[in-house]
Design a protein around this motif. Structure first.
Motif, mmCIF file in Angstrom:
data_model
loop_
_atom_site.group_PDB
_atom_site.id
_atom_site.type_symbol
_atom_site.label_atom_id
_atom_site.label_comp_id
_atom_site.label_asym_id
_atom_site.label_seq_id
_atom_site.Cartn_x
_atom_site.Cartn_y
_atom_site.Cartn_z
ATOM 1 N N PHE A 50 0.865 -1.179 0.000
ATOM 2 C CA PHE A 50 0.000 0.000 0.000
ATOM 3 C C PHE A 50 0.902 1.230 0.000
ATOM 4 N N ILE A 51 0.602 2.192 -0.852
ATOM 5 C CA ILE A 51 1.486 3.337 -1.035
ATOM 6 C C ILE A 51 1.606 4.202 0.220
ATOM 7 N N ASP A 52 0.526 4.383 0.955
ATOM 8 C CA ASP A 52 0.620 5.231 2.146
ATOM 9 C C ASP A 52 1.444 4.562 3.247
ATOM 10 N N ASP A 53 1.307 3.246 3.390
ATOM 11 C CA ASP A 53 2.110 2.518 4.365
ATOM 12 C C ASP A 53 3.587 2.563 3.995
ATOM 13 N N PHE A 54 3.869 2.364 2.714
ATOM 14 C CA PHE A 54 5.247 2.384 2.238
ATOM 15 C C PHE A 54 5.882 3.756 2.468
ATOM 16 N N GLN A 55 5.116 4.793 2.172
ATOM 17 C CA GLN A 55 5.589 6.167 2.375
ATOM 18 C C GLN A 55 5.984 6.383 3.837
ATOM 19 N N LEU A 56 5.112 6.011 4.759
ATOM 20 C CA LEU A 56 5.394 6.182 6.188
ATOM 21 C C LEU A 56 6.605 5.360 6.630
ATOM 22 N N ALA A 57 6.704 4.140 6.124
ATOM 23 C CA ALA A 57 7.815 3.269 6.511
ATOM 24 C C ALA A 57 9.152 3.826 6.028
ATOM 25 N N VAL A 58 9.202 4.360 4.808
ATOM 26 C CA VAL A 58 10.443 4.934 4.280
ATOM 27 C C VAL A 58 10.855 6.148 5.105
ATOM 28 N N MET A 59 9.900 7.009 5.414
ATOM 29 C CA MET A 59 10.233 8.204 6.190
ATOM 30 C C MET A 59 10.659 7.837 7.615
ATOM 31 N N LYS A 60 9.987 6.847 8.223
ATOM 32 C CA LYS A 60 10.376 6.436 9.576
ATOM 33 C C LYS A 60 11.757 5.792 9.554
ATOM 34 N N LEU A 78 14.858 2.482 -2.201
ATOM 35 C CA LEU A 78 15.591 1.233 -2.400
ATOM 36 C C LEU A 78 16.401 0.853 -1.163
ATOM 37 N N GLN A 79 16.919 1.836 -0.451
ATOM 38 C CA GLN A 79 17.620 1.556 0.800
ATOM 39 C C GLN A 79 16.674 0.902 1.802
ATOM 40 N N TYR A 80 15.464 1.431 1.884
ATOM 41 C CA TYR A 80 14.478 0.846 2.793
ATOM 42 C C TYR A 80 14.128 -0.583 2.370
ATOM 43 N N ILE A 81 13.861 -0.791 1.090
ATOM 44 C CA ILE A 81 13.517 -2.133 0.610
ATOM 45 C C ILE A 81 14.632 -3.116 0.948
ATOM 46 N N ASN A 82 15.876 -2.723 0.712
ATOM 47 C CA ASN A 82 16.999 -3.624 0.990
ATOM 48 C C ASN A 82 17.209 -3.891 2.472
ATOM 49 N N SER A 83 16.728 -3.008 3.327
ATOM 50 C CA SER A 83 16.835 -3.258 4.767
ATOM 51 C C SER A 83 15.699 -4.144 5.259
#
Length: 168
Positions: A50-60, A78-83
């Motif tokens: 979900f785009i809103d969840d992904f947005q929040l997770a990247v910023m956090k 991409l840094q977030y995805i790889n972590s």
């Protein structure tokens, strides 16, 4: 290049402070698919959130508000995805960079990664912690298609890592 122009669109919407935040939902789930083609030796990894969840997770994850015009936005994603989403094939870790496709719909964002000359012999190790830094009830589903294996795995805050043994 399709991916560069599409990346710009993705950048503008992905981490904007206003990106679809007005679309509330009670389901916190991501879907991923790992598929290996024995004839081509290509391993394809698809990740969809979900785009809103992904947005929040990247910023956090980065502990900062990320502007949609930030030149490093795709790098942050991409840094977030790889972590949070890791794959090892027979002990060799794959780095999810340079997506061959990235896009979004009104509610979701997806990334596609492709790896050549991969031949899973014994085991895949999968770690999936996507969005768990935001929601305790996050469920991450990974579909594995590595012939002759076809299976679905569930990951959550208490189960973030699972091995998949290749059946011969």
């Amino acid at each position: 290049m399709k991916i560069i122009s599409f990346s710009l669109l993705l950048v503008l919407a992905c981490c904007s402070r206003y990106a679809y935040a007005a679309v509330p939902h009670d389901i916190h789930q991501s879907m991923a698919r790992i598929e290996w083609n024995a004839q081509t030796g290509k391993l394809t990894v698809l990740v969809n959130c979900f785009i809103d969840d992904f947005q929040l997770a990247v910023m956090k994850y980065h502990n900062k508000s990320i502007r949609p015009d930030d030149d490093s936005l795709m790098h942050y994603c991409l840094q977030y995805i790889n972590s949070a989403f890791k794959i090892a094939v027979d002990g060799e870790k794959l780095v999810l960079h340079n997506p061959t496709d990235a896009g979004m719909s009104e509610l979701s964002i997806h990334f596609k990664f492709e790896f050549s000359k991969i031949k899973p012999r014994q085991k895949l190790d999968i770690y999936n912690d996507l969005i768990n830094n935001i929601y305790n009830d996050q469920l991450n589903i990974v579909q594995i298609a590595v012939p002759p294996n076809e299976q679905m795995l569930e990951f959550d805050a208490s189960n973030r890592s699972q091995p998949v043994f290749i059946k011969k």
